[in-house]
Design a protein around this motif. Structure first.
Motif, PDB file in Angstrom:
ATOM      1  N   ARG A  41       0.838  -1.202   0.000  1.00 15.07           N
ATOM      2  CA  ARG A  41       0.000   0.000   0.000  1.00 15.07           C
ATOM      3  C   ARG A  41       0.874   1.254   0.000  1.00 15.07           C
ATOM      4  O   ARG A  41       0.598   2.212  -0.717  1.00 15.07           O
ATOM      5  N   CYS A  86      -1.040   5.802   6.485  1.00 10.72           N
ATOM      6  CA  CYS A  86      -0.948   4.542   5.759  1.00 10.72           C
ATOM      7  C   CYS A  86      -0.684   3.420   6.751  1.00 10.72           C
ATOM      8  O   CYS A  86       0.269   3.491   7.533  1.00 10.72           O
ATOM      9  N   ASP A  89      -5.574  -2.090   7.085  1.00 17.25           N
ATOM     10  CA  ASP A  89      -6.970  -1.734   7.378  1.00 17.25           C
ATOM     11  C   ASP A  89      -7.327  -1.975   8.837  1.00 17.25           C
ATOM     12  O   ASP A  89      -8.029  -1.169   9.445  1.00 17.25           O
ATOM     13  N   ALA A 114      -4.803   6.231   3.320  1.00 12.91           N
ATOM     14  CA  ALA A 114      -4.538   5.293   2.237  1.00 12.91           C
ATOM     15  C   ALA A 114      -5.328   4.015   2.502  1.00 12.91           C
ATOM     16  O   ALA A 114      -4.844   3.081   3.110  1.00 12.91           O
ATOM     17  N   GLY A 115      -6.555   4.033   2.076  1.00 14.69           N
ATOM     18  CA  GLY A 115      -7.434   2.893   2.271  1.00 14.69           C
ATOM     19  C   GLY A 115      -8.869   3.359   2.172  1.00 14.69           C
ATOM     20  O   GLY A 115      -9.159   4.547   2.314  1.00 14.69           O
ATOM     21  N   SER A 130      -9.882   9.848   0.941  1.00 11.43           N
ATOM     22  CA  SER A 130      -9.423   8.471   1.039  1.00 11.43           C
ATOM     23  C   SER A 130      -8.852   8.088  -0.328  1.00 11.43           C
ATOM     24  O   SER A 130      -9.492   8.328  -1.343  1.00 11.43           O
ATOM     25  N   HIS A 132      -7.287   4.994  -2.522  1.00  3.98           N
ATOM     26  CA  HIS A 132      -7.156   3.535  -2.526  1.00  3.98           C
ATOM     27  C   HIS A 132      -7.445   2.992  -3.909  1.00  3.98           C
ATOM     28  O   HIS A 132      -8.012   3.680  -4.756  1.00  3.98           O
TER      29      HIS A 132
END
Length: 159
Positions: A41, A86, A89, A114-115, A130, A132
């Motif tokens: 990620r 980051c 999750d 970042a997600g 967000s 992603h």
């Protein structure tokens, strides 16, 4: 193929605007926890930022030092900085409520995660966007540049 070419032209326009800005846009990417949990990620986010002419400065933080690393990062960054959180999750449930409001209070102009956001609760905590896979990255990058003070022309279309 035509959509791919159009998206590349759109990203090139964002990069040109970033290059023309008085200061090179920078986003500080605070990545929290073991790299094995979020390394892919992190690489994706930093690469995505680079595609739009934004320098992604990765700042590692063990989970138990995230607040201290955020504070140190913001203290040395100057006003109006962009912060991207980051992590895996599973960590966001604790990290976002703790770090997003703190980043805003300490002067971050933009706070991103970042997600995928689970709902609109992140916005209430100060998260501006967000970023992603599966999201409209052109819109996210455009918003990141706009919130960072980069002047952009009108978008060619509403994607």
């Amino acid at each position: 193929y035509a959509d791919f070419l159009r998206e590349n032209v759109d990203l090139e326009a964002l990069r040109a605007a970033a290059d023309a800005h008085r200061e090179s846009p920078v986003a500080h990417v605070l990545h929290v926890g073991p790299l094995a949990e979020h390394g892919e990620r992190l690489a994706w986010v930093v690469g995505l930022l680079a595609a739009a002419g934004i320098e992604g400065r990765a700042v590692p933080a063990p989970a138990d030092e995230a607040v201290e690393r955020l504070d140190a990062m913001l203290a040395g960054a100057g006003p109006g900085v962009a912060v991207i959180l980051c992590a895996a999750d599973a960590r966001y449930g604790v990290l976002v409520p703790e770090l997003a409001p703190r980043a805003k209070a300490k002067g971050a102009r933009v706070v991103a995660v970042a997600g995928p956001a689970p709902d609109d609760a992140w916005a209430r905590l100060g998260v501006d966007l967000s970023v992603h896979r599966g999201a409209n990255v052109y819109r996210a990058l455009r918003k990141l540049l706009e919130l960072g003070g980069v002047e952009l022309g009108a978008p060619e279309d509403e994607r």
